[in-house]
Design a protein around this motif. Structure first.
Motif, PDB file in Angstrom:
ATOM      1  N   ASP A   3       1.027  -1.366   0.097  1.00  0.00           N
ATOM      2  CA  ASP A   3       0.132  -0.091  -0.056  1.00  0.00           C
ATOM      3  C   ASP A   3       1.364   1.580   0.063  1.00  0.00           C
ATOM      4  OD1 ASP A   3      -2.039  -1.292   0.117  1.00  0.00           O
ATOM      5  OD2 ASP A   3      -2.582  -1.362   2.065  1.00  0.00           O
ATOM      6  N   GLN A   4       2.326   1.373   0.343  1.00  0.00           N
ATOM      7  CA  GLN A   4       3.217   1.883   0.483  1.00  0.00           C
ATOM      8  C   GLN A   4       3.811   3.107  -0.908  1.00  0.00           C
ATOM      9  OE1 GLN A   4       4.788   2.010   4.267  1.00  0.00           O
ATOM     10  NE2 GLN A   4       6.106   4.164   4.337  1.00  0.00           N
ATOM     11  N   GLY A   5       4.043   1.470  -1.769  1.00  0.00           N
ATOM     12  CA  GLY A   5       5.495   1.323  -1.934  1.00  0.00           C
ATOM     13  C   GLY A   5       6.041   0.539  -3.146  1.00  0.00           C
ATOM     14  N   TYR A   6       6.332   0.680  -4.555  1.00  0.00           N
ATOM     15  CA  TYR A   6       7.468  -0.327  -4.855  1.00  0.00           C
ATOM     16  C   TYR A   6       8.449  -0.697  -4.314  1.00  0.00           C
ATOM     17  CZ  TYR A   6       4.292   0.750  -8.899  1.00  0.00           C
ATOM     18  OH  TYR A   6       3.693   0.695  -9.131  1.00  0.00           O
ATOM     19  N   PHE A   7       9.150  -2.069  -3.525  1.00  0.00           N
ATOM     20  CA  PHE A   7      10.074  -2.730  -3.377  1.00  0.00           C
ATOM     21  C   PHE A   7      10.553  -3.145  -4.639  1.00  0.00           C
ATOM     22  CE2 PHE A   7       6.901  -2.646   0.165  1.00  0.00           C
ATOM     23  CZ  PHE A   7       7.143  -2.678   1.372  1.00  0.00           C
ATOM     24  N   VAL A   8      12.225  -2.737  -4.132  1.00  0.00           N
ATOM     25  CA  VAL A   8      13.370  -3.810  -5.559  1.00  0.00           C
ATOM     26  C   VAL A   8      14.161  -3.605  -4.369  1.00  0.00           C
ATOM     27  CG1 VAL A   8      14.660  -1.879  -7.387  1.00  0.00           C
ATOM     28  CG2 VAL A   8      12.437  -1.168  -7.076  1.00  0.00           C
ATOM     29  N   VAL A   9      14.109  -5.012  -5.113  1.00  0.00           N
ATOM     30  CA  VAL A   9      15.249  -6.019  -4.359  1.00  0.00           C
ATOM     31  C   VAL A   9      16.115  -6.312  -5.194  1.00  0.00           C
ATOM     32  CG1 VAL A   9      15.222  -8.065  -3.248  1.00  0.00           C
ATOM     33  CG2 VAL A   9      12.982  -7.674  -3.191  1.00  0.00           C
ATOM     34  N   TYR A  10      17.576  -6.044  -4.811  1.00  0.00           N
ATOM     35  CA  TYR A  10      19.408  -5.769  -5.284  1.00  0.00           C
ATOM     36  C   TYR A  10      19.505  -6.977  -4.745  1.00  0.00           C
ATOM     37  CZ  TYR A  10      18.582  -1.695  -7.283  1.00  0.00           C
ATOM     38  OH  TYR A  10      18.102  -0.807  -8.616  1.00  0.00           O
ATOM     39  N   GLU A  11      20.190  -7.971  -5.120  1.00  0.00           N
ATOM     40  CA  GLU A  11      21.244  -9.303  -5.224  1.00  0.00           C
ATOM     41  C   GLU A  11      22.362  -8.950  -4.110  1.00  0.00           C
ATOM     42  OE1 GLU A  11      22.405 -11.067  -9.230  1.00  0.00           O
ATOM     43  OE2 GLU A  11      19.884 -12.253  -8.777  1.00  0.00           O
TER      44      GLU A  11
END
Length: 263
Positions: free
Chosen positions: A147-155
């Motif tokens: 609901d708050q934001g986009y979660f960008v996951v990095y390796e």
């Protein structure tokens, strides 16, 4: 009208670190325009306005210099610090916020303040907005959304530290913000938070987004208690634990300023 204002550095035990928030406690709500004007004048990530119901129960609202925010963790921590500091023997506070409901806060014996937040675990998305892909200098390994934001996951941890945001593009993602995150060599995970649509370029330490980060990493790392670090220039440490529908986020805070404002 004269109001007492406190400025607290949250998620840190040292002044000039963590995330500063202003706290104003009143018996009755100020007008929305006045609260927004005060937040603009303060020019901090958030100003928390707290309406006292009784010694343990309060309503809380959060304003960035741009707009009212639905949910803010570091300003809740700051407000709790002020209330606990002025109330000897008080161990528990209950806040109510319209967007997230009841928030319970406990003063721990080890000096930490523990906040009970709703579990807002993000979900993986396949249709990634171009503004997000083009708005970050490093390509994501995975993208999720709550609901708050986009979660960008990095390796790689270095990707979180080195990524350069294009905030003009990220602003197009409104009302959502963007958090980038990875596993960490020193902590369980680290993150950075960009919110040009709602508050500013990069937030120093964002308690609310950890109600999504903590359950995500808990499932990835197969552990329910985690230590997190938000790797902004000021930096901040958060202790997180997950219990079903609740995420408990703990941090320390220090007083920077107490004064009066005239409005």
């Amino acid at each position: 009208m004269e109001l007492t204002i406190n400025v607290i550095d949250a998620f840190t035990d040292a002044t000039f670190k963590g995330n500063p928030a202003a706290v104003i406690i009143t018996e009755n709500w100020l007008s929305v325009d006045l609260m927004q004007s005060i937040a603009v004048e303060n020019n901090l990530s958030e100003t928390a306005f707290v309406k006292k119901i009784d010694n343990q129960h309060y309503e809380i609202r959060w304003f960035s210099p741009i707009t009212e925010i639905d949910f803010c963790g570091h300003a809740t921590l700051a407000a709790s610090f002020v209330i606990f500091s002025k109330s000897n023997g008080l161990k528990t506070i209950n806040f109510f916020a319209k967007a997230v409901g009841d928030l319970s806060v406990t003063k721990m014996d080890n000096g930490y303040i523990q906040m009970s937040f709703p579990n807002r675990k993000p979900k993986v998305i396949d249709d990634i907005p171009l503004a997000l892909l083009n708005g970050l200098s490093i390509k994501p390994a995975e993208v999720l959304l709550n609901d708050q934001g986009y979660f960008v996951v990095y390796e790689q941890e270095a990707d979180v530290l080195n990524v350069i945001p294009n905030n003009e593009l990220l602003k197009q993602l409104a009302p959502f913000d963007v958090v980038v995150t990875s596993k960490s060599s020193e902590y369980d995970f680290i993150s950075r938070y960009f919110w040009p649509a709602n508050g500013g370029d990069e937030d120093p330490v964002t308690g609310s987004i950890h109600s999504g980060l903590a359950p995500y990493w808990a499932s990835k790392l197969n552990k329910s208690k985690l230590i997190a670090y938000q790797a902004s220039k000021r930096g901040g440490k958060l202790i997180c634990s997950i219990e079903g529908s609740k995420v408990y986020i703990s941090g320390k805070a220090v007083q920077y300023l107490e004064g009066k404002i005239t409005v």
